[in-house]
Design a protein around this motif. Structure first.
Motif, PDB file in Angstrom:
ATOM      1  N   ALA A 192      12.446  31.863 -52.239  1.00  0.00           N
ATOM      2  CA  ALA A 192      13.901  31.926 -52.082  1.00  0.00           C
ATOM      3  C   ALA A 192      14.430  30.714 -51.326  1.00  0.00           C
ATOM      4  O   ALA A 192      15.422  30.087 -51.733  1.00  0.00           O
ATOM      5  CB  ALA A 192      14.288  33.213 -51.362  1.00  0.00           C
ATOM      6  N   TYR A 193      13.781  30.355 -50.223  1.00  0.00           N
ATOM      7  CA  TYR A 193      14.227  29.208 -49.427  1.00  0.00           C
ATOM      8  C   TYR A 193      14.028  27.896 -50.196  1.00  0.00           C
ATOM      9  O   TYR A 193      14.863  26.986 -50.122  1.00  0.00           O
ATOM     10  CB  TYR A 193      13.460  29.164 -48.113  1.00  0.00           C
ATOM     11  N   MET A 194      12.910  27.788 -50.901  1.00  0.00           N
ATOM     12  CA  MET A 194      12.623  26.569 -51.651  1.00  0.00           C
ATOM     13  C   MET A 194      13.693  26.324 -52.722  1.00  0.00           C
ATOM     14  O   MET A 194      14.202  25.204 -52.874  1.00  0.00           O
ATOM     15  CB  MET A 194      11.243  26.695 -52.305  1.00  0.00           C
ATOM     16  N   ILE A 205      13.166  24.513 -39.853  1.00  0.00           N
ATOM     17  CA  ILE A 205      12.852  25.223 -41.100  1.00  0.00           C
ATOM     18  C   ILE A 205      13.618  24.601 -42.255  1.00  0.00           C
ATOM     19  O   ILE A 205      13.067  24.384 -43.347  1.00  0.00           O
ATOM     20  CB  ILE A 205      13.192  26.723 -40.955  1.00  0.00           C
ATOM     21  N   ALA A 206      14.887  24.289 -42.030  1.00  0.00           N
ATOM     22  CA  ALA A 206      15.718  23.701 -43.083  1.00  0.00           C
ATOM     23  C   ALA A 206      15.135  22.367 -43.544  1.00  0.00           C
ATOM     24  O   ALA A 206      15.072  22.093 -44.754  1.00  0.00           O
ATOM     25  CB  ALA A 206      17.145  23.514 -42.588  1.00  0.00           C
ATOM     26  N   ARG A 207      14.695  21.528 -42.620  1.00  0.00           N
ATOM     27  CA  ARG A 207      14.137  20.223 -42.981  1.00  0.00           C
ATOM     28  C   ARG A 207      12.886  20.383 -43.828  1.00  0.00           C
ATOM     29  O   ARG A 207      12.702  19.683 -44.835  1.00  0.00           O
ATOM     30  CB  ARG A 207      13.821  19.413 -41.723  1.00  0.00           C
ATOM     31  N   VAL A 245      20.792  22.908 -52.782  1.00  0.00           N
ATOM     32  CA  VAL A 245      21.530  22.018 -51.879  1.00  0.00           C
ATOM     33  C   VAL A 245      21.448  20.575 -52.353  1.00  0.00           C
ATOM     34  O   VAL A 245      22.440  19.825 -52.333  1.00  0.00           O
ATOM     35  CB  VAL A 245      20.985  22.150 -50.435  1.00  0.00           C
ATOM     36  N   TRP A 246      20.271  20.151 -52.819  1.00  0.00           N
ATOM     37  CA  TRP A 246      20.103  18.789 -53.330  1.00  0.00           C
ATOM     38  C   TRP A 246      20.910  18.557 -54.604  1.00  0.00           C
ATOM     39  O   TRP A 246      21.501  17.486 -54.794  1.00  0.00           O
ATOM     40  CB  TRP A 246      18.631  18.510 -53.631  1.00  0.00           C
ATOM     41  N   GLY A 267      11.767  21.837 -51.485  1.00  0.00           N
ATOM     42  CA  GLY A 267      12.680  22.058 -52.602  1.00  0.00           C
ATOM     43  C   GLY A 267      12.866  20.823 -53.452  1.00  0.00           C
ATOM     44  O   GLY A 267      13.034  20.914 -54.680  1.00  0.00           O
ATOM     45  N   ALA A 268      12.824  19.648 -52.814  1.00  0.00           N
ATOM     46  CA  ALA A 268      12.976  18.394 -53.564  1.00  0.00           C
ATOM     47  C   ALA A 268      11.774  18.141 -54.468  1.00  0.00           C
ATOM     48  O   ALA A 268      11.926  17.855 -55.664  1.00  0.00           O
ATOM     49  CB  ALA A 268      13.175  17.231 -52.602  1.00  0.00           C
TER      50      ALA A 268
END
Length: 301
Positions: A183-185, A64-66, A191-192, A72-73
């Motif tokens: 929210a996750y996006m 999921i994180a990947r 993080v980036w 998100g990028a």
């Protein structure tokens, strides 16, 4: 669409158009990456808090994180950075017009990855008109010299290419609740951006002042967190086709805010290019074609 759908659509368009204005205000006291980091991090925190308050499931795994790091990028970290840096060189209203190229790139990316949407003659004409509009907007400056003003325009155009890929990649997340997706996006985008802003600008050493903090809060809570909630609500009630009308309306609020509060003035070339680009978008949208065909059928009766 119902009157309520129209009201929500205009509200969302105004809010998203306002993001270009608030970017401009924030840039008066903060550097670009710090502005983008403030936007996505505060919005991510707000949406995660809302998701937790609603009892939404927030699953997590390496897979999921990947996936969300990619989303998100291309949906936030890269395009927001391109736009904000571009606005250090060009007016906010011009940036909002160039940003309307997003649907054109979405069509081209769809062809490249061979999605289920083919290139009809109407969509091909729309794409050509879109590029013609951008040529009118940017061509004279690029032909003269590749100066910071021209690079600013190209930077915003780069953001629309990212959005074109994000439209199609985002379809992989259709089974996840929209609030969790957003929210996750935005968390992944944070993080980036944390290491980038930390290395390039050292945000902890900056003092944005009242105007800078106000612009950041407006960008994150109004133009991002609230806007995404509004976006998914309209999408559920009015559908994706009607949702595309945001592309036409958002530049109006951005140009108006830039003119009234920032003293920006766009020349006739900008409005000519916008008209040609919007004609292309209208053809791709299909609404204009259906309206003309309907009028022709009625006239034959």
């Amino acid at each position: 669409m119902s009157a309520r759908d129209w009201f929500l659509l205009i509200a969302l368009s105004t809010v998203w158009g306002g993001s270009f204005f608030f970017f401009e205000v924030a840039l008066q006291s903060l550097p670009p990456f710090t502005v983008v980091l403030g936007r996505v991090s505060l919005a991510a925190a707000a949406l995660l808090l809302i998701a937790w308050a609603r009892g939404a499931s927030l699953p997590f795994s390496a897979a999921i994180a990947r996936r969300y790091l990619v989303l998100g990028a291309i949906s936030n970290a890269l395009p927001f950075s391109f736009i904000v840096w571009g606005q250090t060189q060009i007016p906010s209203g011009l940036a909002s017009i160039i940003n309307a190229m997003t649907p054109i790139w979405a069509v081209l990316v769809g062809l490249m990855i061979r999605s289920d949407e083919g290139l009809t003659p109407g969509r091909a004409l729309g794409v050509l008109l879109g590029f013609a509009g951008v040529a009118i907007l940017m061509g004279p400056d690029l032909l003269r010299q590749l100066d910071p003003y021209s690079l600013g325009q190209l930077s915003v155009l780069g953001a629309t290419i990212c959005y074109g890929f994000a439209v199609h990649y985002g379809r992989r997340f259709g089974d996840t609740p929209p609030l969790v997706n957003a929210a996750y996006m935005l968390t992944a985008a944070t993080v980036w951006l944390v290491p980038v802003a930390a290395i390039a600008e050292q945000p902890w050493t900056l003092s944005p002042g009242l105007s800078g903090w106000s612009a950041l809060l407006a960008l994150s809570l109004l133009c991002t967190a609230f806007a995404y909630l509004l976006y998914f609500r309209i999408l559920a009630s009015a559908g994706a086709t009607n949702m595309s009308l945001v592309t036409f309306i958002a530049p109006v609020s951005a140009i108006t805010l830039g003119t009234v509060f920032l003293g920006e003035r766009l020349g006739p070339t900008a409005f000519t290019g916008m008209g040609v680009l919007f004609a292309g978008l209208a053809i791709i949208d299909g609404r204009l074609t259906r309206w003309i065909n309907g009028g022709l059928k009625r006239s034959r009766r």
